[in-house]
Scaffold this active site. Structure first.
Site, PDB file in Angstrom:
ATOM      1  N   HIS A 279       0.836  -1.199   0.000  1.00  0.00           N
ATOM      2  CA  HIS A 279       0.000   0.000   0.000  1.00  0.00           C
ATOM      3  C   HIS A 279       0.878   1.260   0.000  1.00  0.00           C
ATOM      4  O   HIS A 279       0.663   2.185  -0.791  1.00  0.00           O
ATOM      5  CB  HIS A 279      -0.941  -0.030   1.212  1.00  0.00           C
ATOM      6  CG  HIS A 279      -1.668   1.255   1.455  1.00  0.00           C
ATOM      7  ND1 HIS A 279      -2.972   1.458   1.067  1.00  0.00           N
ATOM      8  CD2 HIS A 279      -1.264   2.407   2.029  1.00  0.00           C
ATOM      9  CE1 HIS A 279      -3.331   2.688   1.392  1.00  0.00           C
ATOM     10  NE2 HIS A 279      -2.315   3.290   1.990  1.00  0.00           N
ATOM     11  N   GLU A 280       1.884   1.272   0.887  1.00  0.00           N
ATOM     12  CA  GLU A 280       2.770   2.446   0.962  1.00  0.00           C
ATOM     13  C   GLU A 280       3.538   2.642  -0.349  1.00  0.00           C
ATOM     14  O   GLU A 280       3.697   3.766  -0.822  1.00  0.00           O
ATOM     15  CB  GLU A 280       3.765   2.301   2.125  1.00  0.00           C
ATOM     16  CG  GLU A 280       3.122   2.333   3.501  1.00  0.00           C
ATOM     17  CD  GLU A 280       2.352   3.628   3.746  1.00  0.00           C
ATOM     18  OE1 GLU A 280       2.814   4.690   3.296  1.00  0.00           O
ATOM     19  OE2 GLU A 280       1.277   3.561   4.361  1.00  0.00           O
ATOM     20  N   HIS A 283       1.520   4.416  -2.950  1.00  0.00           N
ATOM     21  CA  HIS A 283       1.540   5.882  -2.895  1.00  0.00           C
ATOM     22  C   HIS A 283       2.713   6.427  -3.692  1.00  0.00           C
ATOM     23  O   HIS A 283       2.612   7.461  -4.341  1.00  0.00           O
ATOM     24  CB  HIS A 283       1.657   6.366  -1.446  1.00  0.00           C
ATOM     25  CG  HIS A 283       0.376   6.290  -0.692  1.00  0.00           C
ATOM     26  ND1 HIS A 283      -0.794   6.816  -1.171  1.00  0.00           N
ATOM     27  CD2 HIS A 283       0.075   5.753   0.518  1.00  0.00           C
ATOM     28  CE1 HIS A 283      -1.756   6.607  -0.287  1.00  0.00           C
ATOM     29  NE2 HIS A 283      -1.256   5.957   0.744  1.00  0.00           N
ATOM     30  N   GLU A 361      -5.865   7.061  -1.174  1.00  0.00           N
ATOM     31  CA  GLU A 361      -5.863   5.844  -0.341  1.00  0.00           C
ATOM     32  C   GLU A 361      -6.514   4.676  -1.076  1.00  0.00           C
ATOM     33  O   GLU A 361      -6.017   3.549  -1.030  1.00  0.00           O
ATOM     34  CB  GLU A 361      -6.575   6.095   0.988  1.00  0.00           C
ATOM     35  CG  GLU A 361      -5.859   7.060   1.914  1.00  0.00           C
ATOM     36  CD  GLU A 361      -4.408   6.678   2.189  1.00  0.00           C
ATOM     37  OE1 GLU A 361      -4.093   5.477   2.252  1.00  0.00           O
ATOM     38  OE2 GLU A 361      -3.582   7.601   2.304  1.00  0.00           O
TER      39      GLU A 361
END
Ligand code: ZN
Length: 418
Positions: A279-280, A283, A361
């Site tokens: 997920h990070e 970004h 997100e």
């Protein structure tokens, strides 16, 4: 614009902003209390009722404290501006230091220190009463005060030279000073992005290379799949201060480091850690990081240009309770007034940033689902919500206004559909 209509406008916006914030906070408290008795159906088999109720109590306690903080903050802003605090402070400092550069630096320092001292009891209460009560505080009072001293010294060591350069430009660089100040400010931001992790963060935490070989191999596999180069994987002793967990990366180019809080590693399984990291990395790979920095730069250019105009308007000073000095050493005062006034006039636009952040997100979640595993991300999210006592039932309006992350229920729904 004349100064008394600007005073009225400022007072009206300050009160309206405070009213909206208090209204949102009280809605949030009511909504969470209303849903305290049952775990939402979607999470019924994953989160025990006791944990759900702890999250409700924690959220309510935090929001009530926020109501106090918001009110104190509004009184402080009013006290400094319309009630004459800044004018009084300026008069004292001028009589000591004349209207010199030292006077201007001292004025900003004094306002910063006074605001910090006013916030201190609330910060202390938050850490040693509120966080303590819910089992999140791992700090001792001595660490709290050591941190305070260190933060102040680092802040002064970085902030004072930057302030001095800005004030010198405002005074001597002519009508385009704000453009030069912007260039310096952007370079400084980029420098900090590159070096914060190696220069500043070690003053506050210990960083050790990630030693778990199988986890490292797993993470390196993920980084290879998504094409992310990193200078290293580090574990941070977040547990020194708080039981809340997190993962982040920092740095630029090839010097990027990935940092895991020890609290996160101790709680999640390797597959869940991989999903959180995916997920990070999402970004980063989806350019959210670059876009956020670019947006920040554009906004600061606009605000500096606005300040460049406002600092020459006498109503801007008088409307905020200050008589400008005759000989012109008013730049520090203009900066301070701008810092107080800007949030008052921009708060109502803040949901726009929250909306952008929440859409990022979702994209990062989708990225994680694609390159890792959506089930692993869901179970990691559920654990993190439970561990951090984050509410599953925020007031929808409060959430739409403030939350950088979508509500858990919506995130999980989207991940299940992915
Ligand atoms: Zn995220």
């Amino acid at each position: 614009m004349n100064s008394s209509s600007f005073s009225l406008l400022f007072a009206a916006f300050l009160l309206a902003t405070l009213a909206v914030k208090l209204w949102l906070a009280s809605r949030h408290v009511r909504h969470v209390a209303l849903h305290r008795d049952a775990v939402p159906a979607q999470f019924a088999h994953k989160i025990p009722l006791a944990a759900h109720q702890k999250a409700a109590d924690y959220t309510i306690a935090k929001t009530r404290l926020k109501i106090v903080m918001l009110t104190v903050n509004a009184v402080v802003v009013l006290g400094f501006t319309l009630l004459g605090g800044l004018q009084w402070l300026s008069e004292q400092l001028v009589s000591l230091l004349d209207s010199s550069m030292t006077y201007q630096l001292a004025l900003v320092a004094a306002v910063t220190v006074i605001s910090g001292v006013i916030d201190l009891p609330i910060d202390y209460y938050k850490q040693f009463r509120l966080e303590e009560k819910f089992g999140f505080n791992k700090m001792t009072p001595s660490l709290f005060f050591t941190d305070l001293v260190k933060h102040s010294l680092v802040g002064a060591a970085i902030g004072l030279p930057l302030l001095w350069v800005t004030l010198a430009l405002m005074e001597q660089a002519g009508s385009l000073w704000w453009l030069y100040a912007w260039l310096i400010w952007c370079s400084f931001q980029l420098f900090m992005l590159g070096f914060y992790q190696t220069l500043i963060a070690p003053l506050f935490n210990k960083f050790t290379p990630l030693e778990d070989d199988s986890l490292r191999a797993r993470i390196e596999g993920l980084m290879q799949r998504v094409g992310f180069a990193s200078k290293g994987l580090f574990v941070m002793d977040g547990s020194r201060r708080s039981a809340h967990g997190n993962a982040y990366f920092s740095g630029f180019g090839a010097a990027k480091r990935i940092v895991f809080f020890d609290t996160l590693l101790s709680r999640l399984q390797p597959n869940e850690i991989e999903a959180v990291l995916a997920h990070e990395l999402g970004h980063f790979k989806l350019n959210h990081v670059i876009k956020r920095i670019a947006l920040m730069f554009v906004m600061s250019l606009a605000f500096l240009a606005l300040l460049g105009w406002l600092k020459n308007q006498i109503w801007f000073y008088q409307g905020l309770g200050v008589m400008p000095l005759m000989n012109g050493a008013n730049d520090a005062m203009a900066l301070i007034l701008f810092m107080f006034a800007l949030p008052v006039f921009t708060f109502l636009f803040s949901p726009l940033l929250s909306i952008m952040s929440r859409s990022n997100e979702f994209e990062a979640d989708a990225f994680a689902a694609k390159h890792s595993n959506s089930q692993d991300l869901i179970s990691a999210l559920v654990k993190l919500y439970e561990d951090n006592a984050s509410t599953l039932t925020p007031d929808p309006l409060h959430s739409a206004f403030y939350d950088s992350h979508p509500p858990a229920s919506v995130r999980v729904q989207k991940l299940l559909a992915a």
